[in-house]
Write a protein that holds these residues in place. Sequence first.
Motif, PDB file in Angstrom:
ATOM      1  N   ARG A 151       0.857  -1.191   0.000  1.00 27.87           N
ATOM      2  CA  ARG A 151       0.000   0.000   0.000  1.00 27.87           C
ATOM      3  C   ARG A 151       0.892   1.240   0.000  1.00 27.87           C
ATOM      4  O   ARG A 151       0.876   2.061   0.905  1.00 27.87           O
ATOM      5  CB  ARG A 151      -0.927  -0.031   1.207  1.00 27.87           C
ATOM      6  CG  ARG A 151      -1.693  -1.341   1.324  1.00 27.87           C
ATOM      7  CD  ARG A 151      -2.609  -1.395   2.509  1.00 27.87           C
ATOM      8  NE  ARG A 151      -3.736  -0.479   2.361  1.00 27.87           N
ATOM      9  CZ  ARG A 151      -4.863  -0.592   3.072  1.00 27.87           C
ATOM     10  NH1 ARG A 151      -4.999  -1.565   3.938  1.00 27.87           N
ATOM     11  NH2 ARG A 151      -5.835   0.271   2.910  1.00 27.87           N
ATOM     12  N   GLN A 152       1.675   1.326  -1.068  1.00 28.64           N
ATOM     13  CA  GLN A 152       2.710   2.344  -1.153  1.00 28.64           C
ATOM     14  C   GLN A 152       2.169   3.765  -1.095  1.00 28.64           C
ATOM     15  O   GLN A 152       2.775   4.642  -0.475  1.00 28.64           O
ATOM     16  CB  GLN A 152       3.524   2.162  -2.441  1.00 28.64           C
ATOM     17  CG  GLN A 152       4.608   1.101  -2.344  1.00 28.64           C
ATOM     18  CD  GLN A 152       5.652   1.458  -1.292  1.00 28.64           C
ATOM     19  OE1 GLN A 152       6.022   2.618  -1.111  1.00 28.64           O
ATOM     20  NE2 GLN A 152       6.123   0.453  -0.567  1.00 28.64           N
ATOM     21  N   LYS A 153       1.025   4.018  -1.720  1.00 24.18           N
ATOM     22  CA  LYS A 153       0.498   5.383  -1.746  1.00 24.18           C
ATOM     23  C   LYS A 153       0.191   5.883  -0.344  1.00 24.18           C
ATOM     24  O   LYS A 153       0.548   7.013   0.025  1.00 24.18           O
ATOM     25  CB  LYS A 153      -0.751   5.453  -2.621  1.00 24.18           C
ATOM     26  CG  LYS A 153      -0.463   5.352  -4.116  1.00 24.18           C
ATOM     27  CD  LYS A 153      -1.722   5.585  -4.938  1.00 24.18           C
ATOM     28  CE  LYS A 153      -1.414   5.535  -6.439  1.00 24.18           C
ATOM     29  NZ  LYS A 153      -2.635   5.765  -7.264  1.00 24.18           N
ATOM     30  N   GLU A 154      -0.465   5.030   0.478  1.00 29.92           N
ATOM     31  CA  GLU A 154      -0.780   5.433   1.841  1.00 29.92           C
ATOM     32  C   GLU A 154       0.479   5.580   2.685  1.00 29.92           C
ATOM     33  O   GLU A 154       0.594   6.505   3.496  1.00 29.92           O
ATOM     34  CB  GLU A 154      -1.724   4.413   2.476  1.00 29.92           C
ATOM     35  CG  GLU A 154      -3.122   4.407   1.894  1.00 29.92           C
ATOM     36  CD  GLU A 154      -3.973   3.307   2.480  1.00 29.92           C
ATOM     37  OE1 GLU A 154      -4.589   3.537   3.535  1.00 29.92           O
ATOM     38  OE2 GLU A 154      -4.001   2.211   1.891  1.00 29.92           O
ATOM     39  N   VAL A 155       1.433   4.654   2.490  1.00 26.78           N
ATOM     40  CA  VAL A 155       2.686   4.721   3.239  1.00 26.78           C
ATOM     41  C   VAL A 155       3.428   6.008   2.907  1.00 26.78           C
ATOM     42  O   VAL A 155       3.917   6.717   3.802  1.00 26.78           O
ATOM     43  CB  VAL A 155       3.559   3.489   2.928  1.00 26.78           C
ATOM     44  CG1 VAL A 155       4.960   3.666   3.521  1.00 26.78           C
ATOM     45  CG2 VAL A 155       2.923   2.222   3.482  1.00 26.78           C
ATOM     46  N   LEU A 179       5.249  -5.268  15.672  1.00 27.42           N
ATOM     47  CA  LEU A 179       5.477  -4.935  14.273  1.00 27.42           C
ATOM     48  C   LEU A 179       6.798  -5.512  13.786  1.00 27.42           C
ATOM     49  O   LEU A 179       7.758  -5.655  14.552  1.00 27.42           O
ATOM     50  CB  LEU A 179       5.502  -3.415  14.096  1.00 27.42           C
ATOM     51  CG  LEU A 179       4.179  -2.670  14.323  1.00 27.42           C
ATOM     52  CD1 LEU A 179       4.433  -1.162  14.314  1.00 27.42           C
ATOM     53  CD2 LEU A 179       3.150  -3.046  13.277  1.00 27.42           C
ATOM     54  N   ASP A 180       6.837  -5.823  12.503  1.00 25.93           N
ATOM     55  CA  ASP A 180       8.071  -6.285  11.885  1.00 25.93           C
ATOM     56  C   ASP A 180       9.099  -5.152  11.898  1.00 25.93           C
ATOM     57  O   ASP A 180       8.766  -3.983  11.683  1.00 25.93           O
ATOM     58  CB  ASP A 180       7.803  -6.729  10.446  1.00 25.93           C
ATOM     59  CG  ASP A 180       9.028  -7.354   9.815  1.00 25.93           C
ATOM     60  OD1 ASP A 180       9.864  -6.589   9.272  1.00 25.93           O
ATOM     61  OD2 ASP A 180       9.160  -8.586   9.844  1.00 25.93           O
ATOM     62  N   GLU A 181      10.344  -5.502  12.168  1.00 28.57           N
ATOM     63  CA  GLU A 181      11.400  -4.497  12.260  1.00 28.57           C
ATOM     64  C   GLU A 181      11.568  -3.707  10.968  1.00 28.57           C
ATOM     65  O   GLU A 181      12.089  -2.599  10.969  1.00 28.57           O
ATOM     66  CB  GLU A 181      12.727  -5.171  12.631  1.00 28.57           C
ATOM     67  CG  GLU A 181      12.838  -5.527  14.095  1.00 28.57           C
ATOM     68  CD  GLU A 181      12.812  -4.290  14.983  1.00 28.57           C
ATOM     69  OE1 GLU A 181      13.566  -3.332  14.719  1.00 28.57           O
ATOM     70  OE2 GLU A 181      12.007  -4.259  15.927  1.00 28.57           O
ATOM     71  N   HIS A 182      11.139  -4.281   9.855  1.00 30.13           N
ATOM     72  CA  HIS A 182      11.307  -3.613   8.564  1.00 30.13           C
ATOM     73  C   HIS A 182      10.048  -2.875   8.117  1.00 30.13           C
ATOM     74  O   HIS A 182       9.974  -2.453   6.961  1.00 30.13           O
ATOM     75  CB  HIS A 182      11.708  -4.649   7.506  1.00 30.13           C
ATOM     76  CG  HIS A 182      12.968  -5.394   7.833  1.00 30.13           C
ATOM     77  ND1 HIS A 182      14.212  -4.787   7.837  1.00 30.13           N
ATOM     78  CD2 HIS A 182      13.176  -6.689   8.189  1.00 30.13           C
ATOM     79  CE1 HIS A 182      15.125  -5.679   8.181  1.00 30.13           C
ATOM     80  NE2 HIS A 182      14.538  -6.836   8.399  1.00 30.13           N
ATOM     81  N   PRO A 184       7.763  -0.054   7.123  1.00 30.33           N
ATOM     82  CA  PRO A 184       8.219   1.252   6.632  1.00 30.33           C
ATOM     83  C   PRO A 184       7.957   2.407   7.600  1.00 30.33           C
ATOM     84  O   PRO A 184       8.791   3.310   7.718  1.00 30.33           O
ATOM     85  CB  PRO A 184       7.423   1.431   5.327  1.00 30.33           C
ATOM     86  CG  PRO A 184       6.274   0.467   5.415  1.00 30.33           C
ATOM     87  CD  PRO A 184       6.783  -0.677   6.214  1.00 30.33           C
ATOM     88  N   ILE A 185       6.836   2.391   8.311  1.00 30.68           N
ATOM     89  CA  ILE A 185       6.553   3.490   9.254  1.00 30.68           C
ATOM     90  C   ILE A 185       7.410   3.347  10.508  1.00 30.68           C
ATOM     91  O   ILE A 185       7.857   4.335  11.085  1.00 30.68           O
ATOM     92  CB  ILE A 185       5.056   3.541   9.605  1.00 30.68           C
ATOM     93  CG1 ILE A 185       4.213   3.698   8.335  1.00 30.68           C
ATOM     94  CG2 ILE A 185       4.774   4.697  10.559  1.00 30.68           C
ATOM     95  CD1 ILE A 185       4.534   4.941   7.529  1.00 30.68           C
ATOM     96  N   LEU A 186       7.670   2.105  10.920  1.00 32.67           N
ATOM     97  CA  LEU A 186       8.561   1.890  12.060  1.00 32.67           C
ATOM     98  C   LEU A 186       9.951   2.440  11.751  1.00 32.67           C
ATOM     99  O   LEU A 186      10.576   3.112  12.578  1.00 32.67           O
ATOM    100  CB  LEU A 186       8.627   0.401  12.393  1.00 32.67           C
ATOM    101  CG  LEU A 186       9.232   0.012  13.736  1.00 32.67           C
ATOM    102  CD1 LEU A 186       8.321   0.434  14.881  1.00 32.67           C
ATOM    103  CD2 LEU A 186       9.462  -1.495  13.799  1.00 32.67           C
TER     104      LEU A 186
END
Length: 405
Positions: A151-155, A179-182, A184-186
């Motif tokens: 969901r690249q647009k929202e990210v 959450l996964d360490e990778h 994008p928002i983290l």
Amino acid sequence: MGAAAQCPAGGHGRPGPGPPPGRPPPGPGDDDGRSGLDGHPGGPPRKAGEPRDPLRGDRTGVSSQERKGPTASPPRVYIFHGEDELGCREALDSLRQRLGPPEMAALNTTLLDGRSVTVGQIQDACDTVPFLADRRLVIVEGLLSRLTSSRQKEVQALTAYLDRLPETARLVFVERGTLDEHHPILKKVRQHPYGYIKRFTPPHRLEGWIVQRVQRKGGTITPQAASALAEAVGPDLQQLDRELEKLVAYAGVGGTIQPEDVEQLVSAAQEANIFAMVDALGRRDGEKAARLLHQLLEEGQHPLALLAMIVRQFRLLIQVKELAGAGARAEAIARRLRLHPFVARKLYVQAQNFSTAQLERVYRYLLETDLAIKTGEMTDVVALDLLIAGLAPPPDPAALSQRRW
């Protein structure tokens, strides 16, 4: 916390002490076996015993291993994630309390459902000018777990907005899982100059957590009572905290919680524990298993819900048995099956009461019982009674060989 309770007369039953007047409840992770929010480098040092506070004097506590921004200014964007829902809830409560009186905090707090919220709605909430206050709290629950790389647009939209988050906003993302360490928002918040990340992890040893939690509430508890309570309630920290409120009030000022107090006040939780029923089945103690079953039914548990609990328990026992047979210890099994270490240790011990073949036959028997109930072949309570009788053979060796497993 610390509210007075109505208790029996006698040596026990005096109201337990609450927090000192004017002081908020202790912050998350303070003296309870979990890492908390460390003192902000730009704020005054925290005194011994003083609760850690995520918004202390607008010098928000940060952990050096989490916060890596170049400035000592207070964070504006938070991520709270992990399995410890109690610790997360207390952190949110502390943030709300720093907004001022409850009525003012309510006017300056917005709670958004991450399952349906848009980035535009988050922006609108954060850009709203605080009402008679210097900051506004916006809590978004469950958004990040659905914001994946697909969901690249929202990210990208959210990432771009975080760079221009107003100084008056405190934006908190809350996730019930880790959450996964990778994510994008983290990764973005970790690099953000005003970012703060806190992972809330359940305590590894419940007994130690209970002892320290009681101390925070102004009481004391014996190690034996702490162990009995951990056995009774299990790893549900919110339920444990509710039981501790009752026990501290019951023991009274200067009193110590004893094992008999746990037995008296938390007996329903102890007797109703699903582990106790499976333990009884594993020891072939049909009488105790049947008694626990009917106590659960009398307390209002639905028969099909109980059956589902038993099915899940034996499914986990099969998985634990297989992993243990491959040489895995309880700690590794907990990580592999994503179980709390306390639960994994209990299952590890219980699995030793059964062979793999027995567990597989029990599981088939459980599925047959479920089918018999759903097709109307027998009533749910009768089916559960027959299930307990079938899973706990009598001591007579001749009768034992006639049992289905």
